[in-house]
Enzyme design. Structure first.
Site, PDB file in Angstrom:
ATOM      1  N   MET A  10       0.700  -0.810  -0.182  1.00 27.09           N
ATOM      2  CA  MET A  10      -0.054  -0.157  -0.192  1.00 27.09           C
ATOM      3  C   MET A  10       0.722   1.304  -0.017  1.00 27.09           C
ATOM      4  SD  MET A  10      -2.894   1.078   2.771  1.00 27.09           S
ATOM      5  CE  MET A  10      -2.272   0.827   4.152  1.00 27.09           C
ATOM      6  N   ILE A  33      13.603 -10.302   1.821  1.00 24.71           N
ATOM      7  CA  ILE A  33      14.373 -10.024   2.932  1.00 24.71           C
ATOM      8  C   ILE A  33      14.556 -10.339   3.932  1.00 24.71           C
ATOM      9  CG2 ILE A  33      13.236  -7.376   1.460  1.00 24.71           C
ATOM     10  CD1 ILE A  33      12.571  -7.584   4.858  1.00 24.71           C
ATOM     11  N   THR A  97       6.726   2.318  13.019  1.00 26.48           N
ATOM     12  CA  THR A  97       5.420   2.144  13.844  1.00 26.48           C
ATOM     13  C   THR A  97       4.972   3.279  15.096  1.00 26.48           C
ATOM     14  OG1 THR A  97       3.110   0.796  14.450  1.00 26.48           O
ATOM     15  CG2 THR A  97       5.489   0.162  14.458  1.00 26.48           C
ATOM     16  N   ASP A  98       4.219   3.690  15.180  1.00 23.10           N
ATOM     17  CA  ASP A  98       3.321   3.805  17.015  1.00 23.10           C
ATOM     18  C   ASP A  98       3.563   2.923  17.868  1.00 23.10           C
ATOM     19  OD1 ASP A  98       1.282   3.127  14.938  1.00 23.10           O
ATOM     20  OD2 ASP A  98       0.420   3.618  16.628  1.00 23.10           O
ATOM     21  N   TYR A 121       3.621  -7.821  16.742  1.00 23.95           N
ATOM     22  CA  TYR A 121       4.095  -6.983  16.231  1.00 23.95           C
ATOM     23  C   TYR A 121       5.147  -5.700  16.250  1.00 23.95           C
ATOM     24  CZ  TYR A 121       3.162  -3.642  12.011  1.00 23.95           C
ATOM     25  OH  TYR A 121       3.172  -2.107  11.269  1.00 23.95           O
TER      26      TYR A 121
HETATM   27  N1  LIG Z   1      -0.428  -0.296   7.621  1.00 18.89           N
HETATM   28  C1  LIG Z   1      -0.647   0.605   8.819  1.00 18.89           C
HETATM   29  O1  LIG Z   1      -1.354   1.372   9.169  1.00 18.89           O
HETATM   30  C2  LIG Z   1       0.759   1.131   8.965  1.00 18.89           C
HETATM   31  C3  LIG Z   1       0.451   2.320  10.414  1.00 18.89           C
HETATM   32  C4  LIG Z   1       1.778   2.148  10.739  1.00 18.89           C
HETATM   33  C5  LIG Z   1       3.461   1.961  10.242  1.00 18.89           C
HETATM   34  N2  LIG Z   1       3.058   0.801   8.838  1.00 18.89           N
HETATM   35  C6  LIG Z   1       4.825   0.141   8.258  1.00 18.89           C
HETATM   36  O2  LIG Z   1       4.724   0.743   6.924  1.00 18.89           O
HETATM   37  C7  LIG Z   1       5.537  -0.266   6.223  1.00 18.89           C
HETATM   38  C8  LIG Z   1       4.291  -0.272   5.273  1.00 18.89           C
HETATM   39  O3  LIG Z   1       2.918  -0.365   5.383  1.00 18.89           O
HETATM   40  P1  LIG Z   1       1.732  -1.110   4.230  1.00 18.89           P
HETATM   41  O4  LIG Z   1       0.594  -1.156   5.304  1.00 18.89           O
HETATM   42  O5  LIG Z   1       2.413  -0.604   2.597  1.00 18.89           O
HETATM   43  O6  LIG Z   1       2.282  -2.942   4.011  1.00 18.89           O
HETATM   44  P2  LIG Z   1       1.491  -3.267   3.147  1.00 18.89           P
HETATM   45  O7  LIG Z   1       0.457  -2.917   2.113  1.00 18.89           O
HETATM   46  O8  LIG Z   1       1.045  -4.967   3.914  1.00 18.89           O
HETATM   47  O9  LIG Z   1       3.001  -3.708   2.441  1.00 18.89           O
HETATM   48  C9  LIG Z   1       3.803  -4.946   2.409  1.00 18.89           C
HETATM   49  C10 LIG Z   1       4.269  -5.404   0.964  1.00 18.89           C
HETATM   50  O10 LIG Z   1       5.642  -6.067   2.026  1.00 18.89           O
HETATM   51  C11 LIG Z   1       5.822  -7.709   1.134  1.00 18.89           C
HETATM   52  N3  LIG Z   1       6.849  -8.064   1.878  1.00 18.89           N
HETATM   53  C12 LIG Z   1       6.258  -9.195   2.775  1.00 18.89           C
HETATM   54  N4  LIG Z   1       7.344 -10.357   3.530  1.00 18.89           N
HETATM   55  C13 LIG Z   1       8.129 -10.029   2.690  1.00 18.89           C
HETATM   56  C14 LIG Z   1       9.537 -10.790   2.359  1.00 18.89           C
HETATM   57  N5  LIG Z   1       9.464 -11.392   3.251  1.00 18.89           N
HETATM   58  N6  LIG Z   1      10.435  -9.566   1.529  1.00 18.89           N
HETATM   59  C15 LIG Z   1      10.192  -8.827   0.750  1.00 18.89           C
HETATM   60  N7  LIG Z   1       8.993  -8.317   0.754  1.00 18.89           N
HETATM   61  C16 LIG Z   1       7.735  -8.658   1.842  1.00 18.89           C
HETATM   62  C17 LIG Z   1       3.889  -7.737   0.859  1.00 18.89           C
HETATM   63  O11 LIG Z   1       4.015  -8.970  -0.268  1.00 18.89           O
HETATM   64  P3  LIG Z   1       2.729 -10.283   0.057  1.00 18.89           P
HETATM   65  O12 LIG Z   1       1.621  -8.838   0.131  1.00 18.89           O
HETATM   66  O13 LIG Z   1       3.312 -10.539  -0.964  1.00 18.89           O
HETATM   67  O14 LIG Z   1       2.624 -10.630   1.409  1.00 18.89           O
HETATM   68  C18 LIG Z   1       4.272  -5.958   0.428  1.00 18.89           C
HETATM   69  O15 LIG Z   1       3.916  -6.043  -1.070  1.00 18.89           O
HETATM   70  C19 LIG Z   1       5.589  -1.655   6.867  1.00 18.89           C
HETATM   71  O16 LIG Z   1       6.768  -0.742   7.278  1.00 18.89           O
HETATM   72  C20 LIG Z   1       4.539  -1.318   8.166  1.00 18.89           C
HETATM   73  O17 LIG Z   1       5.034  -1.953   9.059  1.00 18.89           O
HETATM   74  C21 LIG Z   1       2.207   0.437   8.301  1.00 18.89           C
END
Ligand SMILES: NC(=O)c1ccc[n+]([C@@H]2O[C@H](COP(=O)([O-])OP(=O)(O)OC[C@H]3O[C@@H](n4cnc5c(N)ncnc54)[C@H](OP(=O)(O)O)[C@@H]3O)[C@@H](O)[C@H]2O)c1
Length: 275
Positions: A10, A33, A97-98, A121
């Site tokens: 996302m 990774i 993250t928070d 997490y």
């Molecule tokens: N979403 C929130 O509300 C939120 C809040 C605070 C912080 N964050 C942080 O913001 C960042 C982005 O979040 P997001 O919501 O955009 O995440 P996301 O949509 O879940 O995207 C994460 C991506 O990482 C890929 N991935 C997973 N395991 C992997 C691996 N071993 N090697 C390479 N790629 C891998 C996933 O592939 P698959 O889909 O195929 O698994 C997916 O494409 C993350 O660090 C998250 O912790 C998110």
């Protein structure tokens, strides 16, 4: 060149449209990774100047029963990127993250406040922060409550539920700052452009409960739904969440002149971008 890891996620998808200069995006099909060899081979081949890691295991409740996977991806996977990027003289930007905080402070968290994650997490993401610091040229950006056009998120869930129901119960005792991935991408671009290092907070301004956020979504979208309050205890999710985890983003603005929009204005921007 900036390499975005997790480019199909996302946040990753918006980073690919909003970061400046030459960009290359990779995801699980091209890099795992958790594998030091996979990371080293890719980084040595592409030789980016900056590596932005938006890859993560983001299923907060799933992490509770998959600690090994959570630590491998969110923790030691970041270590692989930190060592690999340091070896080629590249900067590492790690998204955090928070949820590294326990939510008990009662005021917005500063970058150097003590951490105390409540969930697996949060613990795995805190491990990722520690691992990111293995590269002296690191930038850690903590954010929260993300929504964006290219992933499952709260705004889309609410709008989908509103098609099926006229009344919803939404948690009113968790407070945070809903953050549009476009705004976070702009903040990350400003931090990279400014040559910033260390830990920063990046989120839309102001705060609300999930319940207030749901009501704002329906108001802005012109959808009539009754939103009733419920407590976190009543919702009974597997992973504990911090109750008050807003992030003070003053350092981001002081060091880059980037001022994030208020969360409601950002929501309006998101809703008009999808129509
Ligand atoms: N979403 C929130 O509300 C939120 C809040 C605070 C912080 N964050 C942080 O913001 C960042 C982005 O979040 P997001 O919501 O955009 O995440 P996301 O949509 O879940 O995207 C994460 C991506 O990482 C890929 N991935 C997973 N395991 C992997 C691996 N071993 N090697 C390479 N790629 C891998 C996933 O592939 P698959 O889909 O195929 O698994 C997916 O494409 C993350 O660090 C998250 O912790 C998110």
């Amino acid at each position: 060149m900036i390499l975005v890891v997790g480019a199909n996620g996302m946040l990753g998808r918006d980073l690919m449209s909003l970061l400046p200069g030459e960009l290359r995006g990779v995801d699980i099909g091209e890099i795992d990774i958790t594998s030091p060899e996979s990371v080293r081979t890719l980084l040595v081949t592409l030789k980016p100047e900056v590596v932005v890691n938006a890859a993560a295991y983001t299923d907060v409740d799933g992490c509770e029963t998959n600690r090994g996977l959570a630590c491998a991806v969110n923790g030691y996977g970041v270590g692989n990127l930190a060592r690999g990027s340091a070896d080629i003289g590249a900067k590492l930007v790690q998204i955090s993250t928070d949820y590294v905080f326990d939510g008990g402070k009662g005021r917005p968290y500063l970058e150097d406040d003590p951490t105390g994650p409540l969930s697996v997490y949060g613990q795995s993401k805190l491990l990722g922060e520690e691992q990111a610091r293995l590269n002296p040229d690191h930038l850690i950006v903590r954010t929260q409550w993300l929504y964006g056009r290219h992933g499952k998120n709260f705004v889309e869930t609410m709008l989908r539920l509103a098609i099926e129901r006229s009344e919803l119960s939404v948690v009113d005792d968790q407070i945070g700052s809903p953050t549009w991935t476009v705004e976070l991408s702009r903040a990350i671009a400003a931090l990279i452009n400014g040559g910033c290092r260390g830990t920063y907070h990046g989120a839309n301004a102001g705060f609300c409960s999930w319940n207030e956020f749901a009501r704002a979504i329906f108001h802005e979208a012109g959808v009539a739904v009754t939103v009733k309050p419920m407590t976190t205890t009543e919702l009974n999710r597997p992973a504990p969440r911090p109750l008050y985890s807003t992030l003070d983003c003053g350092k981001l603005t002081r060091d880059t002149c980037f001022t994030p929009l208020g969360w409601r204005q950002a929501l309006q921007g998101y809703l008009s971008s999808r129509s």
